[in-house]
Design a protein around this motif. Structure first.
Motif, PDB file in Angstrom:
ATOM      1  N   LEU A   1       3.698   5.166   8.126  1.00  0.00           N
ATOM      2  CA  LEU A   1       3.537   6.602   7.930  1.00  0.00           C
ATOM      3  C   LEU A   1       4.801   7.260   7.408  1.00  0.00           C
ATOM      4  CD1 LEU A   1       1.397   7.634  11.022  1.00  0.00           C
ATOM      5  CD2 LEU A   1       0.653   7.441   8.649  1.00  0.00           C
ATOM      6  N   CYS A   2       5.967   6.818   7.869  1.00  0.00           N
ATOM      7  CA  CYS A   2       7.202   7.444   7.411  1.00  0.00           C
ATOM      8  C   CYS A   2       7.484   7.117   5.942  1.00  0.00           C
ATOM      9  CB  CYS A   2       8.385   7.043   8.288  1.00  0.00           C
ATOM     10  SG  CYS A   2       8.906   5.345   8.067  1.00  0.00           S
TER      11      CYS A   2
ATOM     12  N   ILE B   1       6.314   6.908  -1.101  1.00  0.00           N
ATOM     13  CA  ILE B   1       5.399   6.260  -2.043  1.00  0.00           C
ATOM     14  C   ILE B   1       4.711   7.312  -2.897  1.00  0.00           C
ATOM     15  CG2 ILE B   1       3.265   4.914  -2.230  1.00  0.00           C
ATOM     16  CD1 ILE B   1       4.233   3.401   0.315  1.00  0.00           C
ATOM     17  N   GLU B   2       4.248   8.385  -2.264  1.00  0.00           N
ATOM     18  CA  GLU B   2       3.588   9.456  -3.015  1.00  0.00           C
ATOM     19  C   GLU B   2       4.542  10.101  -4.002  1.00  0.00           C
ATOM     20  OE1 GLU B   2       1.835  12.099  -0.152  1.00  0.00           O
ATOM     21  OE2 GLU B   2       0.331  10.612   0.445  1.00  0.00           O
ATOM     22  N   MET B   3       5.793  10.292  -3.604  1.00  0.00           N
ATOM     23  CA  MET B   3       6.789  10.895  -4.490  1.00  0.00           C
ATOM     24  C   MET B   3       7.066   9.966  -5.673  1.00  0.00           C
ATOM     25  SD  MET B   3       8.644  13.379  -5.318  1.00  0.00           S
ATOM     26  CE  MET B   3       9.072  14.473  -4.014  1.00  0.00           C
ATOM     27  N   ALA B   4       7.183   8.683  -5.420  1.00  0.00           N
ATOM     28  CA  ALA B   4       7.413   7.720  -6.496  1.00  0.00           C
ATOM     29  C   ALA B   4       6.232   7.720  -7.463  1.00  0.00           C
ATOM     30  CB  ALA B   4       7.636   6.324  -5.925  1.00  0.00           C
ATOM     31  N   TRP B   5       5.005   7.751  -6.921  1.00  0.00           N
ATOM     32  CA  TRP B   5       3.819   7.785  -7.776  1.00  0.00           C
ATOM     33  C   TRP B   5       3.818   9.055  -8.619  1.00  0.00           C
ATOM     34  CZ3 TRP B   5       0.022  11.438  -8.080  1.00  0.00           C
ATOM     35  CH2 TRP B   5      -1.019  11.139  -8.950  1.00  0.00           C
TER      36      TRP B   5
ATOM     37  N   ASN C   1      -7.542   2.153 -12.775  1.00  0.00           N
ATOM     38  CA  ASN C   1      -7.793   3.243 -11.832  1.00  0.00           C
ATOM     39  C   ASN C   1      -6.505   3.883 -11.306  1.00  0.00           C
ATOM     40  OD1 ASN C   1      -7.008   1.087 -10.297  1.00  0.00           O
ATOM     41  ND2 ASN C   1      -8.595   1.318  -8.753  1.00  0.00           N
ATOM     42  N   TYR C   2      -5.377   3.594 -11.941  1.00  0.00           N
ATOM     43  CA  TYR C   2      -4.089   4.168 -11.562  1.00  0.00           C
ATOM     44  C   TYR C   2      -4.121   5.682 -11.817  1.00  0.00           C
ATOM     45  CZ  TYR C   2       0.982   4.859 -11.600  1.00  0.00           C
ATOM     46  OH  TYR C   2       2.257   5.292 -11.343  1.00  0.00           O
ATOM     47  N   GLY C   3      -3.605   6.470 -10.903  1.00  0.00           N
ATOM     48  CA  GLY C   3      -3.610   7.926 -11.049  1.00  0.00           C
ATOM     49  C   GLY C   3      -2.715   8.394 -12.181  1.00  0.00           C
TER      50      GLY C   3
END
Length: 193
Positions: free
Chosen positions: A3-4, A9-13, A90-92
Motif C-alpha cells: 500500500l505504501c 507506482i501511480e505517480m510513475a505511471w 491495454n496500457y493506460g
C-alpha cells in the motif's frame, strides 16, 4: 507494505503517460500527421476500428462513447483483438478529446493504448490532426515574418537575400525538428507505448 508503494507506482505511471503525450503532441506538431506510422500494424488497427466504429466522431470525442457501460461492451472485443499484436495494448494512455487542441486537464481522458492508437491513427489518416500541424507552422511563419521585417526599407536587395537565407535555415531547422521528434517517438514507443 504494498500500500505504501502504490502512490509511487501511480505517480510513475502518470509521468510516463504524460511523457508519451508530450512526445506525441510534439510529433504531430512538427511532422505532417498524414504520413505518420504509429505501429507496425496501423493498417490493421485502422481497418478494424472503422469496421467496428463507422460513425464514431473522432475530431471531438464524447467521453460517453468511450467510457459508458454500453461503449465498454463495444470497445472490449475490439481491444482484445490486439492482445499479443500490440505490445501493452491495454496500457493506460492520455487521449485528447478535441483533436485541434493540446493536452490540457479539460481536454484529456485516460484510455487504453489500443484505443489511443485506433483514434489517433484515424485522426491522422482522415486529416483531423493536420489542424495542430498547420497551426504550429502558421505560428512559426508569423513569428518569422514579424522578426524578418526589421530594417527591410533600409537594406533593399540585401534584405531579400538575407530573407532567403533565413528561409533556408528555417526549412533546415524544421527538418531537424521532424527528425528529432521521430527519433523521440520511436524511442518512446520502445519504452512507454
Amino acid at each position: 507494505m504494498l500500500l505504501c508503494c502504490r502512490p509511487d507506482i501511480e505517480m510513475a505511471w502518470a509521468m510516463r503517460a504524460m511523457q508519451h503525450a508530450e512526445i506525441y503532441y510534439k510529433l504531430i506538431s512538427s511532422v505532417d500527421p498524414q504520413f505518420l506510422k504509429l505501429t507496425k500494424v496501423d493498417d490493421q488497427i485502422y481497418s478494424e476500428f472503422r469496421e467496428n466504429f463507422k460513425n464514431l466522431r473522432i475530431d471531438i470525442l464524447d467521453p460517453e462513447e468511450l467510457k459508458s457501460e454500453s461503449a465498454k461492451e463495444k470497445w472490449r472485443p475490439f481491444c482484445l483483438k490486439f492482445d499479443g499484436i500490440v505490445e501493452d495494448f491495454n496500457y493506460g494512455t492520455l487521449l485528447r478529446l478535441n483533436c485541434s487542441q493540446g493536452y490540457t486537464e479539460e481536454n484529456t481522458i485516460f484510455a487504453p493504448r489500443i484505443q489511443f492508437f485506433a483514434i489517433e491513427i484515424a485522426r491522422n489518416r482522415e486529416g483531423y490532426n493536420k489542424a495542430v500541424y498547420t497551426g504550429i507552422k502558421e505560428k512559426e511563419e508569423k513569428e518569422a515574418s514579424n522578426g524578418g521585417d526589421k530594417g527591410a526599407n533600409s537594406r533593399g536587395e540585401e534584405e531579400k537575400g538575407a530573407n532567403r537565407e533565413g528561409e533556408k535555415e528555417k526549412t533546415n531547422e524544421r527538418e531537424e525538428k521532424e527528425k528529432e521528434a521521430c527519433k523521440e517517438i520511436s524511442k518512446s514507443s520502445e519504452t512507454t507505448m
